[in-house]
Design a protein around this motif. Structure first.
Motif, PDB file in Angstrom:
ATOM      1  N   SER A 139      -4.919  -2.331  -0.115  1.00 59.15           N
ATOM      2  CA  SER A 139      -5.582  -1.725   1.039  1.00 59.15           C
ATOM      3  C   SER A 139      -5.434  -0.211   0.910  1.00 59.15           C
ATOM      4  O   SER A 139      -4.328   0.320   0.977  1.00 59.15           O
ATOM      5  CB  SER A 139      -4.933  -2.211   2.344  1.00 59.15           C
ATOM      6  OG  SER A 139      -5.546  -1.617   3.461  1.00 59.15           O
ATOM      7  N   PHE A 140      -6.564   0.469   0.710  1.00 60.12           N
ATOM      8  CA  PHE A 140      -6.541   1.891   0.387  1.00 60.12           C
ATOM      9  C   PHE A 140      -6.502   2.759   1.642  1.00 60.12           C
ATOM     10  O   PHE A 140      -7.000   2.376   2.709  1.00 60.12           O
ATOM     11  CB  PHE A 140      -7.776   2.264  -0.444  1.00 60.12           C
ATOM     12  CG  PHE A 140      -7.861   1.554  -1.764  1.00 60.12           C
ATOM     13  CD1 PHE A 140      -7.214   2.065  -2.879  1.00 60.12           C
ATOM     14  CD2 PHE A 140      -8.559   0.365  -1.883  1.00 60.12           C
ATOM     15  CE1 PHE A 140      -7.276   1.406  -4.101  1.00 60.12           C
ATOM     16  CE2 PHE A 140      -8.633  -0.308  -3.102  1.00 60.12           C
ATOM     17  CZ  PHE A 140      -7.992   0.225  -4.206  1.00 60.12           C
ATOM     18  N   LYS A 168     -12.971   0.199   9.800  1.00 57.67           N
ATOM     19  CA  LYS A 168     -13.049   0.295   8.339  1.00 57.67           C
ATOM     20  C   LYS A 168     -11.728  -0.110   7.695  1.00 57.67           C
ATOM     21  O   LYS A 168     -11.702  -0.792   6.664  1.00 57.67           O
ATOM     22  CB  LYS A 168     -13.415   1.721   7.923  1.00 57.67           C
ATOM     23  CG  LYS A 168     -14.850   2.120   8.227  1.00 57.67           C
ATOM     24  CD  LYS A 168     -15.106   3.557   7.798  1.00 57.67           C
ATOM     25  CE  LYS A 168     -16.531   3.980   8.118  1.00 57.67           C
ATOM     26  NZ  LYS A 168     -16.777   5.390   7.752  1.00 57.67           N
ATOM     27  N   LYS A 169     -10.617   0.306   8.316  1.00 54.96           N
ATOM     28  CA  LYS A 169      -9.305  -0.071   7.789  1.00 54.96           C
ATOM     29  C   LYS A 169      -9.154  -1.593   7.798  1.00 54.96           C
ATOM     30  O   LYS A 169      -8.627  -2.192   6.853  1.00 54.96           O
ATOM     31  CB  LYS A 169      -8.203   0.547   8.641  1.00 54.96           C
ATOM     32  CG  LYS A 169      -8.114   2.063   8.584  1.00 54.96           C
ATOM     33  CD  LYS A 169      -7.154   2.528   7.518  1.00 54.96           C
ATOM     34  CE  LYS A 169      -6.888   4.016   7.658  1.00 54.96           C
ATOM     35  NZ  LYS A 169      -5.963   4.513   6.630  1.00 54.96           N
ATOM     36  N   ILE A 173      -7.151  -9.232   1.228  1.00 56.59           N
ATOM     37  CA  ILE A 173      -6.604 -10.593   1.289  1.00 56.59           C
ATOM     38  C   ILE A 173      -7.632 -11.645   0.891  1.00 56.59           C
ATOM     39  O   ILE A 173      -7.351 -12.843   0.969  1.00 56.59           O
ATOM     40  CB  ILE A 173      -6.045 -10.915   2.693  1.00 56.59           C
ATOM     41  CG1 ILE A 173      -7.160 -10.853   3.751  1.00 56.59           C
ATOM     42  CG2 ILE A 173      -4.899  -9.982   3.041  1.00 56.59           C
ATOM     43  CD1 ILE A 173      -6.714 -11.315   5.138  1.00 56.59           C
ATOM     44  N   ALA A 174      -8.823 -11.217   0.444  1.00 66.09           N
ATOM     45  CA  ALA A 174      -9.902 -12.154   0.128  1.00 66.09           C
ATOM     46  C   ALA A 174      -9.509 -13.163  -0.943  1.00 66.09           C
ATOM     47  O   ALA A 174      -9.886 -14.338  -0.877  1.00 66.09           O
ATOM     48  CB  ALA A 174     -11.151 -11.387  -0.308  1.00 66.09           C
ATOM     49  N   PHE A 204      -0.568  -4.478  -1.191  1.00 68.27           N
ATOM     50  CA  PHE A 204      -0.085  -3.102  -1.166  1.00 68.27           C
ATOM     51  C   PHE A 204      -0.921  -2.296  -0.177  1.00 68.27           C
ATOM     52  O   PHE A 204      -2.155  -2.406  -0.170  1.00 68.27           O
ATOM     53  CB  PHE A 204      -0.194  -2.475  -2.557  1.00 68.27           C
ATOM     54  CG  PHE A 204       0.689  -3.130  -3.593  1.00 68.27           C
ATOM     55  CD1 PHE A 204       1.984  -2.672  -3.802  1.00 68.27           C
ATOM     56  CD2 PHE A 204       0.230  -4.197  -4.343  1.00 68.27           C
ATOM     57  CE1 PHE A 204       2.803  -3.279  -4.753  1.00 68.27           C
ATOM     58  CE2 PHE A 204       1.037  -4.806  -5.291  1.00 68.27           C
ATOM     59  CZ  PHE A 204       2.329  -4.344  -5.492  1.00 68.27           C
ATOM     60  N   TYR A 205      -0.251  -1.488   0.624  1.00 68.52           N
ATOM     61  CA  TYR A 205      -0.920  -0.652   1.621  1.00 68.52           C
ATOM     62  C   TYR A 205      -0.585   0.808   1.356  1.00 68.52           C
ATOM     63  O   TYR A 205       0.589   1.177   1.326  1.00 68.52           O
ATOM     64  CB  TYR A 205      -0.441  -1.004   3.032  1.00 68.52           C
ATOM     65  CG  TYR A 205      -0.653  -2.430   3.461  1.00 68.52           C
ATOM     66  CD1 TYR A 205      -1.750  -2.793   4.239  1.00 68.52           C
ATOM     67  CD2 TYR A 205       0.272  -3.428   3.114  1.00 68.52           C
ATOM     68  CE1 TYR A 205      -1.923  -4.108   4.657  1.00 68.52           C
ATOM     69  CE2 TYR A 205       0.099  -4.738   3.522  1.00 68.52           C
ATOM     70  CZ  TYR A 205      -1.003  -5.073   4.295  1.00 68.52           C
ATOM     71  OH  TYR A 205      -1.174  -6.375   4.700  1.00 68.52           O
ATOM     72  N   ASP A 206      -1.614   1.638   1.171  1.00 66.43           N
ATOM     73  CA  ASP A 206      -1.401   3.069   0.947  1.00 66.43           C
ATOM     74  C   ASP A 206      -1.758   3.820   2.226  1.00 66.43           C
ATOM     75  O   ASP A 206      -2.928   3.917   2.588  1.00 66.43           O
ATOM     76  CB  ASP A 206      -2.274   3.553  -0.216  1.00 66.43           C
ATOM     77  CG  ASP A 206      -1.960   4.997  -0.609  1.00 66.43           C
ATOM     78  OD1 ASP A 206      -0.939   5.536  -0.146  1.00 66.43           O
ATOM     79  OD2 ASP A 206      -2.748   5.577  -1.372  1.00 66.43           O
ATOM     80  N   GLU A 207      -0.735   4.309   2.924  1.00 69.90           N
ATOM     81  CA  GLU A 207      -0.902   5.054   4.183  1.00 69.90           C
ATOM     82  C   GLU A 207      -1.860   4.326   5.131  1.00 69.90           C
ATOM     83  O   GLU A 207      -2.920   4.848   5.507  1.00 69.90           O
ATOM     84  CB  GLU A 207      -1.421   6.466   3.893  1.00 69.90           C
ATOM     85  CG  GLU A 207      -0.523   7.305   2.993  1.00 69.90           C
ATOM     86  CD  GLU A 207       0.733   7.800   3.681  1.00 69.90           C
ATOM     87  OE1 GLU A 207       0.937   7.488   4.877  1.00 69.90           O
ATOM     88  OE2 GLU A 207       1.518   8.493   3.029  1.00 69.90           O
TER      89      GLU A 207
END
Length: 272
Positions: free
Chosen positions: A95-96, A155-156, A164-165, A172-175
């Motif tokens: 997750s960007f 959007k997030k 999670i598809a 992983f989550y970036d900010e």
């Protein structure tokens, strides 16, 4: 939040051993060691330019270390390339910070992209899976909207649904709360915790949002100048007597971390 099992008895799904990364003459990661255990929410925190995002890019295989080792889901990925690395990556989601949605695709198309690219599932099955993933993030019925029609928080959540598809073992989550208001930040925090429990996944979150850290973390690693200062539960980190950690947690101007150091580190991070 507490980890239910003794971490000594848990399976490590990520192992980072003596990780060093240099960019020219600058050492960005300086002997990083950590383990992430199956099912926990592990937070990597620290100020701008401390090496958080660089560490994340190494763990997912986007960067190769100068020295050291990285194991992901039991596989040493330190020197893996191409299809061998891709086989491991199919087991993780990302997750960007910017959501990284494709503007020319609908919400449904964005979420279905990894399923269309990496599986041979029929379209009707993919459509059902997309609906299920959007349901989990509270956006069922938004499949036909374009990213330009969504708020930042939406959007997030679409980015999270896409992460999670493929039903990954690790996300992983970036900010994840960057640029969001306090209420939407709390929504994203709750989603991270709920999805970890419902889908039995391990979550690794890179952030400097202290409120978010304390809301979601089972354990925390504090980075400073490329080194791990401490790893512990939120309570252990809060009770640390390390002056750098205490200053970071309190957000105080006074302390060993100076504004000029933060600025220089950030500018260096942009140029690497």
């Amino acid at each position: 939040m507490e980890v239910n099992m003794d971490t000594q008895e848990q399976e490590a799904v990520i192992e980072v051993v003596d990780l060093v990364r240099k960019f020219g003459s600058r050492t960005v990661l300086d002997g990083v060691n950590l383990k992430v255990y199956r099912g926990e929410t592990f937070v990597i925190m620290g100020g701008s330019g401390c090496g958080k995002s660089t560490l994340l890019r190494h763990i997912i295989g986007n960067l190769k270390p100068t020295s050291g080792m990285i194991k992901l889901l039991g596989t040493d990925i330190t020197h893996l390339e191409g299809q061998e690395l891709d086989r491991v990556r199919k087991k993780i989601g990302m997750s960007f910070q910017s959501s990284a949605l494709f503007d020319s695709m609908t919400v449904g198309e964005n979420v279905s992209l990894p399923l269309r690219e990496h599986t041979k599932l029929e379209k009707n099955v993919i459509d059902i899976m997309v609906t299920m993933k959007l349901e989990l993030v509270g956006l069922r019925g938004f499949e036909h909207l374009m990213p330009s029609q969504l708020s930042g928080g939406m959007k997030k959540r679409v980015g999270l649904a896409r992460a999670i598809a493929m039903e990954p073992s690790i996300v992983f989550y970036d900010e994840p709360t960057a640029g969001l208001d306090p209420i939407m930040s709390a929504v994203i925090d709750k989603l991270i915790v709920d999805l970890s429990k419902k889908l039995f996944i391990t979550s690794v979150v890179v952030t400097h949002d202290m409120k978010s850290v304390m809301n979601i973390a089972d354990r925390i690693a504090m980075l400073h100048e490329g080194k791990v200062l401490a790893i512990g539960t939120p309570l252990e980190i809060q009770n640390s007597d390390n002056p750098i950690i205490r200053q970071f947690i309190s957000g105080s101007f006074d302390g060993p971390i100076t504004f000029f150091q933060q600025k220089d580190d950030y500018l260096d991070d942009l140029t690497k």
